[in-house]
Write a protein that holds these residues in place. Structure first.
Motif: not given
Length: 191
Positions: A41-58
């Motif tokens: 996931c990518l997380w920006n703690p200063s704006i309280h937003k998080m994005m879980t990345l889609p499933p990887v290929t391998f």
């Protein structure tokens, strides 16, 4: 000396395993590997937003190990995650599977065709400097039974190319993996 700090609430409601780790942070965004090694996931703690990345290929069930890199491509104004996967059984004889995630497109792309001839050291730290991710690696092309060739592998986020940096002359390689890591100091690589 800094005495003030702020406790940041972790954005995921998952059990964090001992293998969970922060891969890197860049411009205030933190890349986190959690749970199974395929979950990022990518997380920006200063704006309280998080994005879980889609499933990887391998998927991880057929890997010996993997390495993750994270950084910013200033040419396209895009954050990227690179995943280098060493498949079983002969990780040192096969080129790894390599894929890259673009935050701008929201998708993974296979870039295995770049033909990375090195093996990133297991549990190697990543250092992101001037648009480029760096890891310690072995060069199995020049390895003999008595000589282990160690170098720094780089990946430029904008050009999407791998490079190599030789270690300084005289740097000892005995117990190398336990004593040396790549890190960033100001805008330079350091040990």
């Amino acid at each position: 000396m800094f005495c003030d700090y702020v406790a940041l609430g972790f954005p995921l409601e998952v059990n964090i395993s001992p293998d969970s780790s922060t891969i890197h942070s860049c411009n205030g965004i933190v890349c986190i590997s959690y749970g199974l090694e395929d979950e990022l996931c990518l997380w920006n703690p200063s704006i309280h937003k998080m994005m879980t990345l889609p499933p990887v290929t391998f998927q991880a069930h057929n890997t010996n190990w993997y390495s993750i890199g994270f950084g910013f491509d200033s040419l396209t104004d895009d954050y990227k995650v690179i995943r280098i996967v060493y498949l079983r059984p002969n990780f040192d004889q096969n080129h790894p599977e390599v894929e890259i995630f673009s935050l701008r497109t929201g998708t993974w792309r296979n870039i295995t065709h770049l033909d990375l001839p090195y093996t990133i050291c297991k549990h190697a730290s990543q250092a992101y400097v001037k648009g480029t991710a760096h890891w310690l690696a072995w060069d199995f092309r020049s390895m003999s039974s008595s000589n282990l060739s160690v170098l720094i592998v780089s990946f430029h986020m904008g050009d999407e190319v791998f490079g190599e940096i030789m270690l300084p002359n005289g740097m000892p390689t005995d117990d190398f993996m336990e004593n040396v890591r790549v890190a960033k100091f100001q805008e330079s690589l350091c040990d």
